[in-house]
Design an enzyme around this catalytic site. Sequence first.
Site, PDB file in Angstrom:
ATOM      1  N   ASP A 219       0.775  -1.003  -0.038  1.00 51.89           N
ATOM      2  CA  ASP A 219       0.106  -0.039   0.114  1.00 51.89           C
ATOM      3  C   ASP A 219       0.739   1.266   0.066  1.00 51.89           C
ATOM      4  O   ASP A 219       0.376   2.494   0.551  1.00 51.89           O
ATOM      5  CB  ASP A 219      -0.882  -0.149   1.090  1.00 51.89           C
ATOM      6  CG  ASP A 219      -1.846  -1.081   1.143  1.00 51.89           C
ATOM      7  OD1 ASP A 219      -2.491  -1.596   0.245  1.00 51.89           O
ATOM      8  OD2 ASP A 219      -1.922  -1.737   2.323  1.00 51.89           O
TER       9      ASP A 219
ATOM     10  N   LYS B  34       1.728   2.156  -5.288  1.00 49.21           N
ATOM     11  CA  LYS B  34       2.669   1.379  -6.648  1.00 49.21           C
ATOM     12  C   LYS B  34       1.685   1.828  -7.803  1.00 49.21           C
ATOM     13  O   LYS B  34       2.176   1.969  -8.796  1.00 49.21           O
ATOM     14  CB  LYS B  34       2.575   0.244  -6.434  1.00 49.21           C
ATOM     15  CG  LYS B  34       3.513  -0.049  -5.290  1.00 49.21           C
ATOM     16  CD  LYS B  34       3.683  -1.975  -5.170  1.00 49.21           C
ATOM     17  CE  LYS B  34       2.467  -2.154  -4.369  1.00 49.21           C
ATOM     18  NZ  LYS B  34       2.604  -2.331  -2.896  1.00 49.21           N
TER      19      LYS B  34
ATOM     20  N   LYS C 132      -0.141   4.466  -8.234  1.00 49.94           N
ATOM     21  CA  LYS C 132      -0.113   5.805  -8.902  1.00 49.94           C
ATOM     22  C   LYS C 132       1.220   5.912  -9.567  1.00 49.94           C
ATOM     23  O   LYS C 132       1.382   6.705 -10.689  1.00 49.94           O
ATOM     24  CB  LYS C 132      -0.429   6.850  -7.771  1.00 49.94           C
ATOM     25  CG  LYS C 132       0.549   8.307  -8.073  1.00 49.94           C
ATOM     26  CD  LYS C 132       0.080   9.321  -7.216  1.00 49.94           C
ATOM     27  CE  LYS C 132       0.947  10.405  -7.620  1.00 49.94           C
ATOM     28  NZ  LYS C 132       1.088  11.733  -7.215  1.00 49.94           N
TER      29      LYS C 132
ATOM     30  N   ALA D  49      -3.518  -7.798  -4.245  1.00 50.52           N
ATOM     31  CA  ALA D  49      -3.085  -6.497  -4.411  1.00 50.52           C
ATOM     32  C   ALA D  49      -4.419  -5.622  -4.507  1.00 50.52           C
ATOM     33  O   ALA D  49      -5.382  -5.741  -5.076  1.00 50.52           O
ATOM     34  CB  ALA D  49      -2.317  -6.593  -5.500  1.00 50.52           C
ATOM     35  N   GLY D  50      -4.188  -4.315  -4.363  1.00 50.44           N
ATOM     36  CA  GLY D  50      -4.957  -3.149  -4.673  1.00 50.44           C
ATOM     37  C   GLY D  50      -4.232  -1.977  -4.861  1.00 50.44           C
ATOM     38  O   GLY D  50      -3.870  -1.050  -4.240  1.00 50.44           O
ATOM     39  N   HIS D  51      -4.226  -1.705  -6.319  1.00 53.69           N
ATOM     40  CA  HIS D  51      -3.372  -0.760  -6.834  1.00 53.69           C
ATOM     41  C   HIS D  51      -4.269   0.401  -7.099  1.00 53.69           C
ATOM     42  O   HIS D  51      -5.186   0.342  -8.216  1.00 53.69           O
ATOM     43  CB  HIS D  51      -2.438  -0.936  -7.768  1.00 53.69           C
ATOM     44  CG  HIS D  51      -1.283  -2.072  -7.158  1.00 53.69           C
ATOM     45  ND1 HIS D  51      -0.257  -2.547  -8.038  1.00 53.69           N
ATOM     46  CD2 HIS D  51      -1.216  -2.556  -5.964  1.00 53.69           C
ATOM     47  CE1 HIS D  51       0.390  -3.351  -7.054  1.00 53.69           C
ATOM     48  NE2 HIS D  51      -0.113  -3.342  -6.083  1.00 53.69           N
TER      49      HIS D  51
ATOM     50  N   THR E  15      -9.619  -4.908   0.989  1.00 53.75           N
ATOM     51  CA  THR E  15     -10.473  -5.500   2.034  1.00 53.75           C
ATOM     52  C   THR E  15     -11.292  -4.407   3.007  1.00 53.75           C
ATOM     53  O   THR E  15     -12.217  -4.623   3.606  1.00 53.75           O
ATOM     54  CB  THR E  15      -9.764  -6.308   3.120  1.00 53.75           C
ATOM     55  OG1 THR E  15      -8.558  -5.531   3.309  1.00 53.75           O
ATOM     56  CG2 THR E  15      -9.181  -7.488   2.279  1.00 53.75           C
TER      57      THR E  15
HETATM   58  P1  IMO Z   1      -0.648  -4.115  -2.329  1.00 55.20           P
HETATM   59  O1  IMO Z   1      -0.099  -4.599  -3.725  1.00 55.20           O
HETATM   60  C1  IMO Z   1      -0.822  -4.864   1.902  1.00 55.20           C
HETATM   61  C2  IMO Z   1      -1.241  -8.518   3.467  1.00 55.20           C
HETATM   62  C3  IMO Z   1      -2.285  -9.149   3.965  1.00 55.20           C
HETATM   63  C4  IMO Z   1      -1.698 -10.116   5.204  1.00 55.20           C
HETATM   64  C5  IMO Z   1      -0.693 -10.720   4.210  1.00 55.20           C
HETATM   65  C6  IMO Z   1      -1.210 -12.226   3.601  1.00 55.20           C
HETATM   66  O2  IMO Z   1      -1.883  -3.505  -2.555  1.00 55.20           O
HETATM   67  O3  IMO Z   1       0.281  -3.257  -1.883  1.00 55.20           O
HETATM   68  P2  IMO Z   1      -2.495 -12.662   1.581  1.00 55.20           P
HETATM   69  O4  IMO Z   1      -3.674 -12.252   1.040  1.00 55.20           O
HETATM   70  O5  IMO Z   1      -1.276 -12.552   0.671  1.00 55.20           O
HETATM   71  O6  IMO Z   1      -2.519 -14.031   2.057  1.00 55.20           O
HETATM   72  O7  IMO Z   1      -1.946 -12.184   2.886  1.00 55.20           O
HETATM   73  O8  IMO Z   1      -0.219  -9.936   3.488  1.00 55.20           O
HETATM   74  N1  IMO Z   1      -1.126  -8.288   1.920  1.00 55.20           N
HETATM   75  C7  IMO Z   1      -1.097  -6.813   1.693  1.00 55.20           C
HETATM   76  N2  IMO Z   1      -0.809  -5.639   2.620  1.00 55.20           N
HETATM   77  N3  IMO Z   1      -1.021  -4.473   0.554  1.00 55.20           N
HETATM   78  C8  IMO Z   1      -1.119  -5.676  -0.128  1.00 55.20           C
HETATM   79  O9  IMO Z   1      -1.174  -5.385  -1.576  1.00 55.20           O
HETATM   80  C9  IMO Z   1      -1.264  -6.676   0.226  1.00 55.20           C
HETATM   81  N4  IMO Z   1      -1.386  -8.066  -0.284  1.00 55.20           N
HETATM   82  C10 IMO Z   1      -1.228  -8.937   0.989  1.00 55.20           C
HETATM   83  O10 IMO Z   1      -2.921  -8.061   4.623  1.00 55.20           O
HETATM   84  O11 IMO Z   1      -1.073  -9.398   6.211  1.00 55.20           O
HETATM   85 MG    MG Z   2      -3.083  -1.567  -1.790  1.00 54.32          MG
END
Ligand code: IMO
Ligand code: MG
Length: 423
Positions: A14, A17, A19, A40-42, A301
């Site tokens: 978070d 990425k 942007k 991921a949530g970009h 989420t």
């Molecule tokens: P972006 O790409 C922040 C965290 C989850 C959890 C751990 C494992 O948007 O930065 P998972 O679903 O992979 O089994 O979760 O990783 N997590 C993230 N936290 N940004 C993300 O993606 C994440 N993808 C997984 O919250 O603690």
């Molecule tokens: Mg994100």
Amino acid sequence: MKKVDVVLGMQWGDEGKGKVVDVLTPNYNVVARFQGGPNAGHSLHFNGKSFVLHTVPSGIFRDGATNIIGNGVVIDPVILLDEISQIETMGVDCTKRMKISKRANLILPTHRILDAANEAAKGKSKIGSTLKGIGPAYTDKIARVGLRIGDINSAEFKNRYEALKASHLATIANLGFTDFDITEYEAKWFESVEALRKFEFIDNEVVVNNLLASGEAILAEGAQGSLLDVDFGTYPFVTSSNTLCAGACTGLGVAPSRIGNVFGIFKAYCTRVGAGPFPTELFDETGEALRQIGHEFGATTGRPRRCGWLDLVALKYTVMMNGTTSLIMMKCDCMNDFDTVKAAVGYEVSGKQIDWFPYEANDVEVKPVYKEFKGWKCDTTKCRTYDELPQELKDYIKFIEDYCGVPVNIISVGPDRSETIFR
Ligand code: IMO
Ligand code: MG
């Protein structure tokens, strides 16, 4: 031969990425995702509109850019198709702009249930997974039983699906997890698999290396953050892929010597969503202020993110492992009203001061040693050049550069594409 530039999150995800990739894309012909999946949530913001991408590379909105979903990514067809439909309402033809690796593994409906069953079985030691089936899908990949995009065209696809599903259901039953019904999701999953056939399935390792050979500029877009890396993150509170720069090599099929610039994105403070160590976490009103001002709620989420001061020990650690060549600082504008700003420059662990991220972080208290900075107390959102930034903020940036040994080349002062300073 050209090299692949890589954009990575340097913290716990978070970082912004979406942007950054969107802002950098005009310099690239190709944007490729190499690991992770719909966890991921970009977020992208432009022309007054906002968009959250989960599986689709963040170059999708730029004319002329090719987007590749690499072999290291895990794909849930339902989520990918939903995303594509939304993008297409904006008049973007994804079939023309995006190609998918044959080698990317599929997330089955039962992978999602397994994720939930595993988390439920963990009780108090939950990871806080996004429950998108990421861990179970990568587990099957490594166990060599996974289904891949290229298998969609095999006559054996349905049989292999049923066999894998049966083994998942047995595990789920073993875990005593009964609260689920996949009928509806499964029907949608097969519809989405069919719909994916309109995309070109590629041997991405060949395509990417040919593109490099013909002089095309490629940007690899990381997901999650370096501190969620399955090897070097705060295991087991991590995701199930290599989020570090090395992941771009295995997740796209490019050699280490073909990696060029490594852009490391970090927020001017830290956040983490889900469980696990977070030495600079704040439980006070400053933490709450960061959450509110920074809108620190999960893009995937909706969960409130844990917030805290910038952790330079952790940042330097991830700079080291990624070979970061340029740092990109996000969201300093969220601290515009702060009287003082702090950053961790060391940790105290069992009475000793250390300057690296300790293996023992899950089990012992890691107490940050802070350096305090004078706040800049002014609106930076209108600044468009480095010179216009307040001196206190420049001092903060200079300290970060000296501490990490890497220049901060881009500074974001707001969510929009236009709110970006290049040095
Ligand atoms: P972006 O790409 C922040 C965290 C989850 C959890 C751990 C494992 O948007 O930065 P998972 O679903 O992979 O089994 O979760 O990783 N997590 C993230 N936290 N940004 C993300 O993606 C994440 N993808 C997984 O919250 O603690
Ligand atoms: Mg994100």
